[in-house]
Design a protein around this motif. Structure first.
Motif, PDB file in Angstrom:
ATOM      1  N   ALA A  81       0.835  -1.205   0.000  1.00  0.00           N
ATOM      2  CA  ALA A  81       0.000   0.000   0.000  1.00  0.00           C
ATOM      3  C   ALA A  81       0.869   1.253   0.000  1.00  0.00           C
ATOM      4  O   ALA A  81       0.575   2.229  -0.702  1.00  0.00           O
ATOM      5  N   ASP A  82       1.958   1.230   0.783  1.00  0.00           N
ATOM      6  CA  ASP A  82       2.852   2.390   0.828  1.00  0.00           C
ATOM      7  C   ASP A  82       3.488   2.625  -0.539  1.00  0.00           C
ATOM      8  O   ASP A  82       3.581   3.775  -1.004  1.00  0.00           O
ATOM      9  N   ARG A 122       3.273   7.793  -7.626  1.00  0.00           N
ATOM     10  CA  ARG A 122       3.378   9.024  -8.405  1.00  0.00           C
ATOM     11  C   ARG A 122       4.573   9.854  -7.956  1.00  0.00           C
ATOM     12  O   ARG A 122       5.333  10.375  -8.780  1.00  0.00           O
ATOM     13  N   ASN A 123       4.749   9.958  -6.649  1.00  0.00           N
ATOM     14  CA  ASN A 123       5.891  10.721  -6.132  1.00  0.00           C
ATOM     15  C   ASN A 123       7.202  10.091  -6.576  1.00  0.00           C
ATOM     16  O   ASN A 123       8.166  10.793  -6.923  1.00  0.00           O
ATOM     17  N   ARG A 124       7.246   8.763  -6.542  1.00  0.00           N
ATOM     18  CA  ARG A 124       8.474   8.093  -6.977  1.00  0.00           C
ATOM     19  C   ARG A 124       8.730   8.318  -8.466  1.00  0.00           C
ATOM     20  O   ARG A 124       9.874   8.515  -8.883  1.00  0.00           O
ATOM     21  N   ALA A 125       7.673   8.286  -9.281  1.00  0.00           N
ATOM     22  CA  ALA A 125       7.836   8.515 -10.720  1.00  0.00           C
ATOM     23  C   ALA A 125       8.364   9.914 -10.983  1.00  0.00           C
ATOM     24  O   ALA A 125       9.251  10.116 -11.831  1.00  0.00           O
ATOM     25  N   ARG A 168      10.079  11.747  -8.876  1.00  0.00           N
ATOM     26  CA  ARG A 168      11.460  11.791  -8.377  1.00  0.00           C
ATOM     27  C   ARG A 168      12.406  11.121  -9.360  1.00  0.00           C
ATOM     28  O   ARG A 168      13.494  11.627  -9.642  1.00  0.00           O
ATOM     29  N   LEU A 169      11.996   9.983  -9.904  1.00  0.00           N
ATOM     30  CA  LEU A 169      12.843   9.277 -10.857  1.00  0.00           C
ATOM     31  C   LEU A 169      13.052  10.108 -12.123  1.00  0.00           C
ATOM     32  O   LEU A 169      14.168  10.158 -12.669  1.00  0.00           O
ATOM     33  N   ALA A 170      11.999  10.777 -12.604  1.00  0.00           N
ATOM     34  CA  ALA A 170      12.130  11.621 -13.796  1.00  0.00           C
ATOM     35  C   ALA A 170      13.095  12.765 -13.536  1.00  0.00           C
ATOM     36  O   ALA A 170      13.927  13.112 -14.386  1.00  0.00           O
ATOM     37  N   MET A 171      13.012  13.378 -12.365  1.00  0.00           N
ATOM     38  CA  MET A 171      13.910  14.478 -12.022  1.00  0.00           C
ATOM     39  C   MET A 171      15.353  14.010 -11.956  1.00  0.00           C
ATOM     40  O   MET A 171      16.264  14.653 -12.500  1.00  0.00           O
ATOM     41  N   LEU A 172      15.572  12.865 -11.292  1.00  0.00           N
ATOM     42  CA  LEU A 172      16.935  12.346 -11.176  1.00  0.00           C
ATOM     43  C   LEU A 172      17.492  11.963 -12.541  1.00  0.00           C
ATOM     44  O   LEU A 172      18.671  12.212 -12.835  1.00  0.00           O
ATOM     45  N   ALA A 185      18.427   3.757  -9.369  1.00  0.00           N
ATOM     46  CA  ALA A 185      18.369   2.302  -9.536  1.00  0.00           C
ATOM     47  C   ALA A 185      17.329   1.695  -8.594  1.00  0.00           C
ATOM     48  O   ALA A 185      16.566   0.799  -8.977  1.00  0.00           O
ATOM     49  N   ASP A 186      17.306   2.217  -7.342  1.00  0.00           N
ATOM     50  CA  ASP A 186      16.314   1.719  -6.376  1.00  0.00           C
ATOM     51  C   ASP A 186      14.902   2.034  -6.837  1.00  0.00           C
ATOM     52  O   ASP A 186      13.996   1.186  -6.764  1.00  0.00           O
ATOM     53  N   LEU A 187      14.705   3.278  -7.287  1.00  0.00           N
ATOM     54  CA  LEU A 187      13.371   3.673  -7.725  1.00  0.00           C
ATOM     55  C   LEU A 187      12.936   2.896  -8.960  1.00  0.00           C
ATOM     56  O   LEU A 187      11.763   2.528  -9.095  1.00  0.00           O
TER      57      LEU A 187
END
Length: 591
Positions: free
Chosen positions: A176-177, A183-186, A188-192, A342-344
């Protein structure tokens, strides 16, 4: 077990010591003598809320002390030791209540919070009074009673269920987490990813910013540097164009000095050493002139190179504004961002793994819950049957006890093998309730509401007799025999005596039929000196006990008929086994 209780300044009791022994301890006495106050004193000793209104008038404070004989490895001894108490030679508990309301607790000779007494109370004594049937009045305790009765047959599936449920819930929470933060991870991954591409496109090298700054400084001031280098070269080695014929170079001056000393160096060794140093100086001057000439030859104006450097420095400066104060810091951030990316990027794989794990565990948890329910249901049927049989010997022959095991269904929760979706808890999916039907045709209701005070005490007694395991060393019953008499009272006494085979039992009673079963008989006696009424506690035996039983039977302790009745009653109870056979009612020569 409890060995002794000393009570001072509590209600009608001025100063009394209550010795207790193993087996069945019975407290009797005239109405108002203070029997219930003994139970109240025990409640204070076990952490109940203090009532300053019970402090004896003009006493200033009330105090209760108790000595408990407890093994060093008993949970109560360990809890007392945790609180700093001394338990090497038994456990001493104490409680004081001031008239002003302040209360203090002591455990093993050391001051302790009252909550510690309460913890010890749950481990040492189960108190059952008409207004204190906490185990039956709290619904969650019905399940505890059933599970304890079921033993290993319930404990094993409950442990398996709890383990699987924990794994299932942990996987669901993590899933669930991850889904919630997807969305936040996506983002963040796009920014990185964009940042790493920007850094990779510039491809800064360690220390490059310092080197570019030095080269830009040189190319930006090439005319000034050329003029300075040329002037220095002319001063060192002369001007080939002879613009100033009067100017003498350093090379010429050094050569002139060597020529002046050459003819006389043999005359003085010291002067010869100076001449040698002039020779070395000439060599250095020539080398330095050559280096200046090489520097001047390589110092060309290159506007294209300068523009290229300035462009490169601008691109590096753009990275420094965002990712660090130096190229080294930018490169460190880049490595960290690459690891995070890589983690994301692997999160989607983790989501798939968790989804598979949740789907795998769900039917296992459901089956474990169903197995636990089946074990509880079987235990519930046996518990209801046996308690009903016990009540038949406690003047409740028409009462029927049943134990209801049910689940709460809803739209969300755990899916059972039969397809029902139910609410899951750490202890299982079952709501357990002990029900009582007072007679034939009466709808069963929760025992806490269907039974009167005296009936509730007898139901509790029946439960204790059926489920007695020795976990709680002492049981206290306050007027468990309320509302019964005659042969039924004898049955109540027999059941208390049966329970006393496994634990220490303390009973407050007004019935001789119950008191006749006592292993130790204590009488609370009231004394009146004309002004102050005080109560004390004495152990009675022999003729004194006979007199007390006679008083309880007929109201007169010196009545020959009552005494004869008392002797017959004691003889009758002494001849009967502690646990009568099931399905048979006891007969007695006294009623």
């Amino acid at each position: 077990m409890l060995r002794e209780i000393r009570i001072r300044g509590l209600g009608v009791i001025d100063d009394a010591t209550v010795p207790l022994g193993p087996g069945l301890n019975v407290l009797t006495g005239e109405t108002g003598a203070g029997k219930t106050m003994v139970v109240s004193a025990l409640g204070l000793l076990l952490g109940e809320r203090a009532d300053s209104g019970r402090v004896r008038a003009q006493a200033g404070s009330a105090s209760v002390e108790g000595f408990v004989d407890v093994a060093a490895d008993h949970p109560a001894a360990r809890r007392a030791a945790e609180a700093g108490g001394d338990v090497d030679e038994g456990l001493i508990l104490a409680r004081t209540v001031a008239e002003a309301g302040r209360s203090r607790a002591y455990v093993g000779g050391r001051s302790a919070p009252v909550s510690v007494l309460a913890d010890l109370g749950h481990l040492l004594v189960a108190v059952h009074g008409q207004s204190d049937q906490w185990r039956l009045q709290r619904p969650e305790q019905h399940r505890v009673v059933l599970d304890a009765f079921g033993g290993e047959a319930v404990a094993a599936p409950r442990e398996r269920y709890a383990d699987l449920l924990q794994q299932w819930q942990a996987a669901r929470r993590e899933l669930a987490d991850l889904v919630t933060e997807q969305r936040n991870r996506a983002q963040r991954l796009a920014m990185l990813t964009a940042a790493l591409e920007e850094i990779e496109k510039v491809d800064p090298q360690p220390g490059e910013d310092d080197r570019l700054r030095e080269e830009a400084e040189r190319l930006g001031h090439v005319d000034t540097l050329q003029e300075a280098a040329r002037s220095a070269l002319v001063a060192m080695s002369g001007d080939e164009d002879q613009v100033d014929p009067q100017q003498t170079s350093v090379v010429e001056l050094v050569a002139g000095a060597r020529a002046a000393l050459g003819p006389v160096t043999d005359l003085d060794p010291a002067l010869g050493q100076l001449s040698a140093r002039l020779t070395e100086l000439g060599i250095l001057v020539n080398e330095l002139s050559g280096d200046l000439a090489s520097y001047l030859a390589g110092l060309d104006s290159d506007p294209a190179r300068l523009a290229e450097i300035n462009d490169r420095r601008a691109r590096i400066t753009g990275l420094l504004r965002t990712y660090g104060d130096s190229i080294d810091e930018v490169l460190t951030w880049s490595r960290s961002a690459a690891a995070e990316s890589a983690d994301l990027a692997g999160t989607d794989d983790r989501i798939e793994q968790l989804q598979a794990r949740v789907e795998e565990l769900a039917p296992q948890v459901g089956q474990a819950a169903a197995d636990l329910t089946a074990a509880r249901t079987a235990a519930a049927q046996e518990l209801g049957r046996r308690v009903t049989e016990e009540l038949a010997h406690l003047a409740m022959g028409s009462a029927q006890v049943s134990v209801d095991v049910r689940q709460h269904e809803g739209e969300e929760g755990l899916t059972l093998p039969d397809g029902r979706v139910v609410t899951a808890h750490g202890h299982g999916v079952d709501d357990v309730e002990i029900l009582l039907a007072a007679g034939p045709g009466v709808t069963p209701r929760t025992v806490a509401k269907a039974a009167s005070g005296g009936e509730l005490s007898r139901v509790m007694l029946a439960l204790e007799v059926v489920t007695a395991s020795g976990d709680v060393p002492t049981f206290v019953f306050d007027e468990v025999d309320a509302g019964v008499g005659g042969a039924a009272a004898l049955d109540v006494g027999a059941r208390l005596h049966a329970l006393a085979q496994h634990a220490q039992v303390v009973v407050v009673t007004h019935l001789a039929q119950v008191a006749a079963y006592a292993d130790q008989h204590l009488v609370v006696r009231k004394q009146d000196d004309g002004q102050v009424t005080a109560s004390g506690v004495v152990v009675v035996d022999g003729s004194d006990r006979e007199a007390e039983l006679a008083r309880m039977l007929g109201g007169q302790s010196d009545s020959k008929t009552a005494r004869q009745h008392a002797r017959e009653l004691v003889a009758a109870t002494a001849q009967q086994p502690a646990t009568p056979r099931k399905g048979r009612r006891r007969r007695a020569s006294a009623s």
